[in-house]
Every structure is written in C-alpha cells, then in structure tokens.
Design a protein around this motif. Sequence first.
Motif, short mmCIF file in Angstrom:
data_model
loop_
_atom_site.label_atom_id
_atom_site.label_comp_id
_atom_site.label_asym_id
_atom_site.label_seq_id
_atom_site.Cartn_x
_atom_site.Cartn_y
_atom_site.Cartn_z
N CYS A 1 28.02 34.44 35.15
CA CYS A 1 28.37 34.46 33.73
C CYS A 1 29.59 33.57 33.55
CB CYS A 1 28.65 35.89 33.24
SG CYS A 1 30.02 36.69 34.10
N PHE A 2 29.96 33.32 32.30
CA PHE A 2 31.05 32.39 32.04
C PHE A 2 32.34 33.09 31.63
CE2 PHE A 2 27.22 29.97 31.81
CZ PHE A 2 27.56 28.76 32.40
N ALA A 3 32.25 34.36 31.32
CA ALA A 3 33.42 35.17 31.00
C ALA A 3 33.02 36.62 31.20
CB ALA A 3 33.89 34.94 29.57
N ALA A 4 34.00 37.46 31.47
CA ALA A 4 33.72 38.88 31.64
C ALA A 4 34.89 39.69 31.13
CB ALA A 4 33.44 39.22 33.11
N LEU A 5 34.57 40.87 30.62
CA LEU A 5 35.60 41.80 30.20
C LEU A 5 35.96 42.72 31.35
CD1 LEU A 5 34.48 43.01 26.64
CD2 LEU A 5 36.06 41.16 27.24
N GLY A 6 37.27 42.91 31.54
CA GLY A 6 37.76 43.93 32.44
C GLY A 6 38.65 44.84 31.64
N SER A 7 39.21 45.83 32.28
CA SER A 7 40.25 46.64 31.64
C SER A 7 41.49 46.53 32.50
CB SER A 7 39.81 48.10 31.49
OG SER A 7 39.57 48.69 32.77
N ASP A 8 42.65 46.64 31.87
CA ASP A 8 43.90 46.46 32.60
C ASP A 8 44.88 47.57 32.21
OD1 ASP A 8 46.47 45.47 33.56
OD2 ASP A 8 45.51 43.52 33.79
N THR A 9 45.10 48.49 33.15
CA THR A 9 46.02 49.61 32.94
C THR A 9 47.31 49.42 33.73
OG1 THR A 9 44.13 51.09 32.63
CG2 THR A 9 46.28 52.12 33.05
N GLY A 10 47.18 48.84 34.93
CA GLY A 10 48.35 48.57 35.74
C GLY A 10 48.23 47.26 36.50
N GLY A 11 47.22 46.45 36.10
CA GLY A 11 46.98 45.18 36.78
C GLY A 11 45.53 44.97 37.14
N SER A 12 44.64 45.80 36.59
CA SER A 12 43.24 45.81 37.04
C SER A 12 42.42 44.60 36.65
CB SER A 12 42.55 47.08 36.51
OG SER A 12 43.01 48.21 37.19
N THR A 13 42.95 43.73 35.79
CA THR A 13 42.30 42.44 35.53
C THR A 13 42.98 41.33 36.32
OG1 THR A 13 41.60 43.09 33.30
CG2 THR A 13 41.75 40.74 33.75
N ARG A 14 44.31 41.36 36.36
CA ARG A 14 45.07 40.30 37.04
C ARG A 14 44.90 40.36 38.56
NH1 ARG A 14 50.30 42.43 34.71
NH2 ARG A 14 48.89 44.16 34.18
N ASN A 15 44.84 41.54 39.12
CA ASN A 15 44.68 41.68 40.57
C ASN A 15 43.39 41.04 41.08
OD1 ASN A 15 43.44 43.26 42.91
ND2 ASN A 15 45.54 43.96 43.08
N PRO A 16 42.22 41.40 40.54
CA PRO A 16 40.99 40.75 41.02
C PRO A 16 40.92 39.26 40.67
CG PRO A 16 40.50 42.20 39.19
CD PRO A 16 41.91 42.48 39.59
N ALA A 17 41.54 38.87 39.57
CA ALA A 17 41.58 37.44 39.23
C ALA A 17 42.30 36.66 40.31
CB ALA A 17 42.27 37.24 37.88
#
Length: 527
Positions: A184-200
């Motif tokens: 896919c070209f974009a995906a939604l994550g959720s971020d409570t304490g870093g949950s999007t930035r960490n996997p990125a």
Amino acid sequence: MLGRTLREVSVALKQGQITPTELCRKCLSLIQKTKFLNAYITVSEELALKQAEEAEERYKKGQSLGDLDGIPVAVKDNFSTSGIETTCASNMLKGYIPPFNATVVQKLLDQGALLMGKTNLDEFAMGSGSTDGVFGPVKNPWSYSKQYREKRRQKAQGESEAADCLIAGGSSGGSAAAVSAFTCFAALGSDTGGSTRNPAAHCGLVGFKPSYGLVSRHGLIPLVNSMDVPGILTRCVDDTAIVLGVLAGHDPKDSTTVQDPVKPFMLPSLTDVNKLCIGIPKEYLVPELSSEVRSLWSKAAGLFESAGAKVIEVSLPHTSYSIVCYHVLCTSEVASNMARFDGLEYGHRCDINVSTEAMYAATRREGFNDVVRGRILSGNFFLLKENYENYFVKAQKVRRLIANDFVNIFNSGVDILLTPTTLSEAVPYLEFIKEDNRTRSAQGDIFTQAVNMAGLPAVSMPAALSHQGLPIGLQFIGRAFCDQKLLTVAKWFEKQVQFPVIQLPELMDGCSSVFENEKLASVSLKH
C-alpha cells in the motif's frame, strides 16, 4: 509503479498510465506474496476491488476526488471499520464487526482511497514490537534485504534462519510492514507513546504523530484517551502531508479536536535553514543509546549547522521521570478503558454461567493476554482510593512539568527538537523477546512517550542505514499545532539524506528464498 510515492502514482492515475483496478490488483498480489510478513490480519480484497472500479469510473469521467482517489491504503486493526472485522489482535474482539467507520477511515474512503485491509499489532496496541498479538508477530521486510542477509551470513555462521527475522517495531508494526513491503502507499497507525514512530524507524519510513486534537480519535478503540493520536506511515514526507490534509480538522464526534478550520497542508520547499534553531536535548543522550544512533544523531545536527541553522544544546529537566510517569498514567487509563470488555454487549464471552462475577472473570481471563491483564492490574492498583493521590495525581502533576519543559524550550526560541527515535536499529525477534513486555516498552518508548504526554507533533525520519544495512530513524519534535512547519523541516532533511529505501526486487528475492524454505516461511516465532 509500486515503488513510487503516493503523489507520483496519483499523477500516473490521472494521466492514465495505470488504472485503479490494475494498481489494486498489483498490491493484492504483493500482499499474498509477502503473506509471511504477517502484516495483515484481514485483507479486504472484494471491497478494495469494488472501490477500485468506482475510482476507475470517476477517472474516466474526469471526476477524480483528489490525490487519494484510487490509492491503496491500509488501516491498523484498532480502528473501527464498518462491515469489516476489527480485532485489536485480541481474542476479546475476534469476530467483532463494527457498524460504523472511524472518522479517519471514513475521510480516507470519502477521498476515494482503496482499503486493502486491517494490519497486525500488539494486542490492544500494548507493545513496542508487534510481537504480542494473538495472530503472531509481524516480520520486518528489511529482514529480507540482500544487504542485511549478507551481513548476517558473515556475522552469524551456523545460526538458524529464524534468528534473522527482525521485529517491525510496534505497536503499529503491521502498518509499517505493509507500507515498507509496497503493499500500500500509506497506512494508519495509532500513537500513544511512540507506536507509529517506533515501527517507522525500524522499517525505514516516515512515521508522523500529529498534535493532539488535530486529527479525530472517534472510532479508534482507545488505549489512553488523553494521549492516543491516529498516526500516518508513508515512504516520504510529501505523502504524509497529503494524508494529513485529508484527516485533519474538527470532528463533532470528538470533542477534543480543534474547533477552528484547518488549512490544507501544502509543504513549501525549504531552501534556507539559516533562521532555524535546532535544539538537542542533553537528557536524551542515555547510556543505552547505541553508538551508531549516537553518531548519526550528531551527524544530523552537524548537517543543519553546516547549512546555516543554529544548533544548541537544551535541557528537558524532567525527562528522567517521564517513563515512570507515563507508566502510571497509561496503565490507569488502560484499566478504565478495558472495563468495557465484560462479555455482555460485544466481543468474547465465556460459557460459565455460575454468576455474573464468575462470567466477568473468566471472560477477561480468556479474552486478554498476560500483557493486557498485567496493565489492567497495575492501573487498578494506582487508582485504588488509598493509592490515588500518591500515584495518579502525582503523575498528572509530573506530566504538567514535562509538558512545561517543552513549552519553555520552544518559548526560548527553539524551532525544532532533534532526537533519536529508538535506542538502536531493529533487533532479531529471538533477541527482542528475552525481555518482558514492560521492559521492552520502556526501552522502545524512551524517546517518544514524553511527546504524547505533552500533546506535541513529532515525526520519525529515516536517516541512514546501519553497518548491518538496517534503517535508523531520527525524531523531529515541533511546537503544538505547528505540524506544517515540522513537516517542512523534515522534508528538507529528507532531501539532504536521500535515504535508500528497500528495493522491490530485493524484497521479492527475499520472498522467493522464504517460500523455498518452508521452515522459515511457516515459522510462528511464538515464545
């Protein structure tokens, strides 16, 4: 076509170089070929193809809805999706089909995006590796890059191939793996304490956490209401800006969203950084930080300085209390939010009918894993009448001090803070699970969770490859609701570093080798 950016593919669709249906089928095919990554929990093939056909008709009539029309996207499986199972990677919600879409999902669909499926995560988003969900761990696509596998062969002769499988980061690891693997070209994550930035950071992507209140949380199954923010994962900053422009704005269903209209997020090309002041928080130079990340952090600061920006050391004095404060507040809100899962209205329900209390207890024991139950117990302890003032109230006061630290820094003239995103590159799964979830989460969130407590925007940018050929990310933090300025600086940085994203042929070579080796292809990596 799959290796291009969202904006490039949008142009190709408008010019007729490819149709939405062709693009959708290519992504669906790649989802199947990379199934071993375990990035998706549910693949919505029929829905995606139907949406692609509708987009194709609009393009034929010259009625395109915008840059997202006909673009494949994925959504973390803790966002409600009408008619599509939403599980939070938990036995508690297996079989639950919401009757409505989360606001952010609906906004994507209203712009013609194609929903490829729901992505894997840690159960109820409680983790930093995407290893603790009931559907098994997510595998990092970079595990199969030629450079990394060659380095591993030189370093670890005789080790099992399963030992090579890297964590994708978490808890939005499925979304990160889906984008990194070109499904896919974009995906939604959720971020409570870093949950999007960490996997990125671990998957070589742009991972953006908006200012709290800029994007609606309605339909995001809550973990910590006061910190949860929908996050965006893409392969470049411009793509993030496109998605943010669609998602941002007031939502009458979420009283925490901004009231004023939000202008479109158009990122100018920043050519002169002479007027920028970049802050380097001295408290983030922790002993656990790997030498490679430390060196890259220093080089990035030097990059800004050599381009004319002012780079100064700053202090966030309450940083040392941040993790403990976050733990108290997080588990307290978790205990409150998880109380709704009682087996009566929706989700799992046990067969015990001795008493209501026994049914509650058995349902929650069967429905939640050890990680979730542990956080619920901790939170309830902090919220006990005799503990409330000593734990929860004091943590709220410390949270205010932490937020004020950021305010003071930005009021002193600093424009952007530059920090690491994670302590190191992605580590092999078998090494990652040696520590318990709480320890892993504390380590994974060390640089990211304070931003959530302060409600600030932050973005993890892929900066370079480690000596093992794995992505390392750096984090940029901005003033509240200065998201556009933050992304503009991130775009300048992106242009300077020219991060070498994983090549599609490399990943497909990895796919071939995995499918030839049934032992690795079927490894569950359970512990």
